[in-house]
Write a protein that holds these residues in place. Structure first.
Motif, PDB file in Angstrom:
ATOM      1  N   SER A  28       0.896  -1.131   0.088  1.00 24.01           N
ATOM      2  CA  SER A  28       0.048  -0.046  -0.089  1.00 24.01           C
ATOM      3  C   SER A  28       0.881   1.270  -0.136  1.00 24.01           C
ATOM      4  CB  SER A  28      -0.879  -0.114   1.183  1.00 24.01           C
ATOM      5  OG  SER A  28      -0.181   0.288   2.245  1.00 24.01           O
ATOM      6  N   GLU A  29       2.066   1.313   0.230  1.00 22.01           N
ATOM      7  CA  GLU A  29       2.979   2.302   0.536  1.00 22.01           C
ATOM      8  C   GLU A  29       4.098   2.310  -0.376  1.00 22.01           C
ATOM      9  OE1 GLU A  29       2.501   4.742   2.675  1.00 22.01           O
ATOM     10  OE2 GLU A  29       0.796   3.895   3.657  1.00 22.01           O
ATOM     11  N   MET A  30       4.211   1.291  -1.370  1.00 17.00           N
ATOM     12  CA  MET A  30       5.328   1.256  -2.289  1.00 17.00           C
ATOM     13  C   MET A  30       5.134   0.317  -3.592  1.00 17.00           C
ATOM     14  SD  MET A  30       7.961  -1.017  -0.223  1.00 17.00           S
ATOM     15  CE  MET A  30       7.571  -0.058   1.336  1.00 17.00           C
ATOM     16  N   LYS A  31       5.773   0.387  -4.659  1.00 15.92           N
ATOM     17  CA  LYS A  31       5.647  -0.384  -5.761  1.00 15.92           C
ATOM     18  C   LYS A  31       6.108  -1.718  -5.579  1.00 15.92           C
ATOM     19  CE  LYS A  31       5.991  -1.014 -10.567  1.00 15.92           C
ATOM     20  NZ  LYS A  31       6.405  -0.332 -12.009  1.00 15.92           N
ATOM     21  N   ALA A 119       9.315   4.511   9.268  1.00 16.14           N
ATOM     22  CA  ALA A 119      10.481   4.961   9.031  1.00 16.14           C
ATOM     23  C   ALA A 119      10.536   5.687   7.541  1.00 16.14           C
ATOM     24  CB  ALA A 119      11.639   3.937   9.213  1.00 16.14           C
ATOM     25  N   LEU A 120       9.834   4.635   6.793  1.00 18.11           N
ATOM     26  CA  LEU A 120       9.831   5.359   5.160  1.00 18.11           C
ATOM     27  C   LEU A 120       9.293   6.594   4.984  1.00 18.11           C
ATOM     28  CD1 LEU A 120       9.009   1.773   3.512  1.00 18.11           C
ATOM     29  CD2 LEU A 120      11.161   2.946   3.427  1.00 18.11           C
ATOM     30  N   ARG A 121       8.377   6.782   5.636  1.00 16.14           N
ATOM     31  CA  ARG A 121       7.496   8.118   5.613  1.00 16.14           C
ATOM     32  C   ARG A 121       8.145   9.164   5.856  1.00 16.14           C
ATOM     33  NH1 ARG A 121       2.985   5.091   8.331  1.00 16.14           N
ATOM     34  NH2 ARG A 121       1.846   4.150   6.564  1.00 16.14           N
ATOM     35  N   LEU A 122       9.074   8.896   7.222  1.00 17.01           N
ATOM     36  CA  LEU A 122       9.843   9.912   7.757  1.00 17.01           C
ATOM     37  C   LEU A 122      11.210   9.874   7.115  1.00 17.01           C
ATOM     38  CD1 LEU A 122       9.116   9.185  11.432  1.00 17.01           C
ATOM     39  CD2 LEU A 122       8.311  11.134  10.074  1.00 17.01           C
TER      40      LEU A 122
END
Length: 322
Positions: A28-31, A119-122
């Motif tokens: 949902s957050e990346m390919k 962590a990815l969002r930040l």
């Protein structure tokens, strides 16, 4: 962001349904491309393909420490380059998950997935140092391929325990902490070099250290976990320094009882110590020689018998999302 998810279907703490939930959360957050490993070494091959790809930004390892080790060795097959290579993320799915926990990740895979997404969002990441082993020039092990380890390695007693555990798992036994404890006892009863160790440690600028029964090399601390209890062989070891060594020159019954108790009560401030214990901190390079072939383990993976191994601490080897 394009990511490769390497999934070990034999991970001991995740069911197929749970893995599907985690995969959907990450997708949902990346390919995301998810690949399930099919043979020993498959995760290493996938890591190498990702390193050679021009469009993979991140490799996520869903599995235990063995899966992580394979992915890391694939990513670094041509050497470390944190600015160019894909980053690494870990979703713990094994029985111990030392590397993930040393990074500060939750041991629960669902909670760890949530922490990874945060962590990815930040944009939160760090570059960690790793250990590298290689064959020693001029010895019969000279041609042994280089291999990276993320948290620990060992020559002698602890590697023998790992080998015994792997044999039991091949016979269908489940990987549990009780299984490890039983194999520690059996390894001790079968140990032939309790009082006169065959291992010599050599490093530049210092006298050789002889007669070691076991040498435990740490790239971080703790060394491992017994359930939720961390155990520290080299409390000062860190992803930000070189590598540390704990060497023991005696494994008599009294010595095992003493050092075993010290290990169980160890802390970030104090590990095993005493007359027959050697502790070295923040080493860049050293070699372990043995008079007889001894078992070698890295990140809990038994690698067979060796008589000489050279260890190198490589700072800033790999970029990790955490």
């Amino acid at each position: 962001m394009r990511a490769l998810l390497v999934v070990n279907p034999a991970a001991t703490t995740t069911s197929a349904r749970r893995r599907d939930v985690l995969i959907h959360a990450l997708a949902s957050e990346m390919k995301l491309e998810a690949v399930t490993t099919e043979y020993r070494g498959h995760a290493r091959d996938l890591g190498r393909q990702a390193a050679e790809s021009d469009d993979i930004d991140l490799v996520v390892a869903l599995g235990g420490d063995g899966t992580v080790n394979e992915v890391v060795n694939g990513l670094l097959h041509a050497g470390p380059d944190p600015d160019r290579l894909p980053g690494l993320a870990v979703v713990p799915g094994g029985s111990t998950n030392v590397f993930a926990r040393a990074l500060g990740l939750p041991n629960d895979p669902v909670e760890a997935t949530g922490a990874l997404l945060d962590a990815l969002r930040l944009g939160s990441e760090r570059v960690v140092g790793l250990g590298l082993t290689s064959g020693t020039p001029g010895t019969e092990d000279e041609a042994v391929p280089d291999r990276w380890f993320t948290f620990n390695a060992g020559l002698g007693f602890d590697a023998g325990v790992v080998g015994r555990v792997e044999q039991q798992r091949e016979r269908g036994k489940k990987s549990t902490h009780a299984l490890y404890v039983r194999q520690v006892v059996r390894q001790f009863l079968g140990e032939q070099h309790r009082r006169h160790g065959p291992i010599t440690l050599e490093r530049d600028g210092a006298d050789a250290i002889t007669d070691l029964v076991v040498a435990i090399v740490s790239n971080t601390s703790p060394w491992t976990y017994l359930g939720n209890r961390p155990m520290y062989t080299s409390p000062k070891a860190s992803f930000d320094t070189g590598i540390d060594v704990l060497g023991l020159s005696r494994l008599s019954t009294a010595a095992v009882a003493r050092y075993g108790t010290q290990l169980l009560t160890s802390s970030p401030e104090r590990g095993p110590h005493g007359k027959h214990a050697l502790s070295l901190h923040d080493l860049d390079r050293f070699t372990l020689h043995s008079k007889v072939p001894l078992p070698l383990q890295m990140d809990g993976d038994h690698l067979g018998l060796r008589t000489s191994v050279t260890f190198t601490g490589v700072r800033r080897a790999l970029r990790v999302i955490v």
